[in-house]
Write an enzyme that holds these catalytic residues in place. Structure first.
Site, short mmCIF file in Angstrom:
data_model
loop_
_atom_site.label_atom_id
_atom_site.label_comp_id
_atom_site.label_asym_id
_atom_site.label_seq_id
_atom_site.Cartn_x
_atom_site.Cartn_y
_atom_site.Cartn_z
N HIS A 12 0.91 -1.29 -0.26
CA HIS A 12 0.29 0.04 -0.17
C HIS A 12 1.13 1.36 -0.12
O HIS A 12 2.01 1.27 0.45
CB HIS A 12 -1.06 0.40 0.98
CG HIS A 12 0.29 -0.20 2.56
ND1 HIS A 12 0.29 1.17 2.67
CD2 HIS A 12 -0.24 -0.52 3.05
CE1 HIS A 12 1.18 1.60 4.28
NE2 HIS A 12 0.72 -0.43 4.79
N CYS A 70 3.31 -4.76 6.61
CA CYS A 70 2.66 -4.37 5.26
C CYS A 70 4.24 -4.08 4.25
O CYS A 70 5.17 -3.54 4.76
CB CYS A 70 1.93 -3.59 5.33
SG CYS A 70 0.21 -3.81 5.57
#
Length: 431
Positions: free
Chosen positions: A326, A344
């Site tokens: 992301h 992440c």
């Protein structure tokens, strides 16, 4: 199942070695068992256990066909159901009896074609219509996944049963009936994840631009005592380009590879110590243009040094517990140089938007060089590709080997699912 007769030719010619024209003129006999001859009605020669007058046959018993005449024999039997599925059987060596070697389906209609020959080699024929009674029992329903559509080359096929199947023999019946056909053809196998779930994958990733059709032949088949196969909706999938994103956590970059060629290399940051990103192959589960990520949902106390509450854009999900690729504009200074996230893979907003637009559900995201554990096969998304092909085959009920137990969850992120009031699992994102 087909069995062919021996040829029986009788000539009363005196000179078998003579030229063809002479032999034809000198013969006073004829060819016995002429294949062009019209078959006689073999009804009086054949007996079968068809369930009796006014009754349907018992699907729990084999179908048997025998000859009553000592001077006749069976030469061929073909039994097919309404969908064209052929019923397997075996003919005795003397041609006196044929018997099914596979279970009959309940509530099915079979067309049974029996060929015979008499002592002179003349062909006979009898056709039976056989109906089996409906089973007074439970029906096993199968639901295939994902939904029909176009996916990446890493997308596994799933089959979910509406009740557990535990015995290996029953699992083998189910597995043989679940068919996966591909163009181009590939080698693949089912894996029993648990008593109610199967996954199917090929030896390697699916070919690009392949067509995959999945259907069940389980309808009416006996699975186990009191359980017969039920309905299942067929599935058709297609694959797009072969896209694989390879993140090197040690080098702090992500390479997007399309059809074997590197398209672009992006600077990234991955999980810092204590939150290291999982290594291994993951499959994209979904894409969200915006998601709110709060540390409190993953067990990080509010107000602590690691707490966060962030609006996140262009989020591509790869695990159920909340691992994404992301946009992370707050860490641009570390991207390409250091790992600072909570697990992440972060990149600039511009790069995240580009990545978001390039990938699809089912595409491969592979992480190497991380200090984290390897992605588990089944409990946190699609980690199917982290099993070797040999281990994968052990998960089949047709392999003759017992499957190895999946690795237990041992990363804190694997427990980051909360229960909504309805009882459904809600995703807990991390950054």
């Amino acid at each position: 199942m087909s069995h062919r007769p021996r040829s029986a030719t009788v000539l009363s010619c005196a000179l078998l070695m003579a030229p063809l024209a002479v032999a034809s003129a000198a013969c006073s006999g004829s060819m016995a068992g002429d294949p062009s001859a019209r078959p006689y009605d073999a009804t009086n020669q054949i007996s079968a256990n068809l369930g009796g007058k006014g009754r349907d046959a018992d699907p729990d018993k084999p179908l048997e066909i025998s000859v009553k005449d000592d001077d006749a024999r069976i030469t061929d039997v073909t039994a097919t159901d309404a969908s064209g599925r052929q019923l397997q059987g075996r003919l005795s060596e003397d041609g006196r009896k044929w018997r099914t070697t596979a279970p009959l389906a309940a509530g099915a209609h079979y067309s049974v074609h029996v060929s015979t020959e008499n002592e002179d080699g003349d062909p006979g024929r009898k056709v039976f219509d056989v109906r089996t009674r409906d089973a007074d029992s439970s029906r096993l329903k199968v639901t295939f996944g994902p939904e029909s559509g176009t996916y990446g080359v890493g997308q596994p096929i799933t089959a979910t049963l509406d009740r557990p199947v535990k015995e290996r023999s029953a699992r083998a019946v189910v597995e043989r009936a679940l068919r996966v056909d591909t163009v181009p053809g590939v080698e693949g196998s089912w894996y029993w994840v648990d008593d109610k779930t199967l996954h199917y994958r090929p030896r390697e990733y699916w070919p690009a631009h392949a067509t995959i059709r999945v259907h069940s032949n389980l309808q009416g088949l006996k699975v186990s005592k009191g359980l017969y196969g039920g309905e299942a909706k067929a599935l058709k999938l297609q694959t797009g380009d072969a896209i694989e994103a390879v993140t090197d956590a040690g080098a702090h970059n992500l390479k997007l590879i399309r059809n074997g060629e590197v398209v672009k290399t992006l600077p990234v940051t991955t999980g810092k110590p204590g939150y290291a990103t999982r290594n291994g192959v993951k499959v994209i589960l979904g894409k969200e243009a915006f998601v709110r990520m709060r540390s409190s949902t993953v067990g990080i106390a509010a107000g602590s040094a690691d707490s966060y509450d962030l609006p996140v854009h262009w989020a591509t999900r790869v695990t159920r517990s909340g691992e994404y690729v992301h946009a992370a504009p707050w860490s641009v200074g570390s991207q390409g140089f250091a790992n600072t996230s909570h697990g992440c893979t972060g990149m600039s907003t511009e790069n995240a938007k580009w990545f978001f637009d390039q990938v699809h559900i089912g595409d491969i995201v592979k992480v190497v060089g991380s200090e984290g554990d390897t992605m588990t096969p089944f409990d946190n998304g699609y980690g199917d590709w982290n099993l070797s092909w040999a281990k994968w085959q052990e998960g089949s009920a047709l392999s003759g080997k017992k499957p190895a137990k999946p690795q237990p969850k041992n990363q804190h992120e694997d427990e980051r699912l909360e229960k909504a009031d309805s009882g459904a699992a809600r995703l807990r994102p991390q950054v």
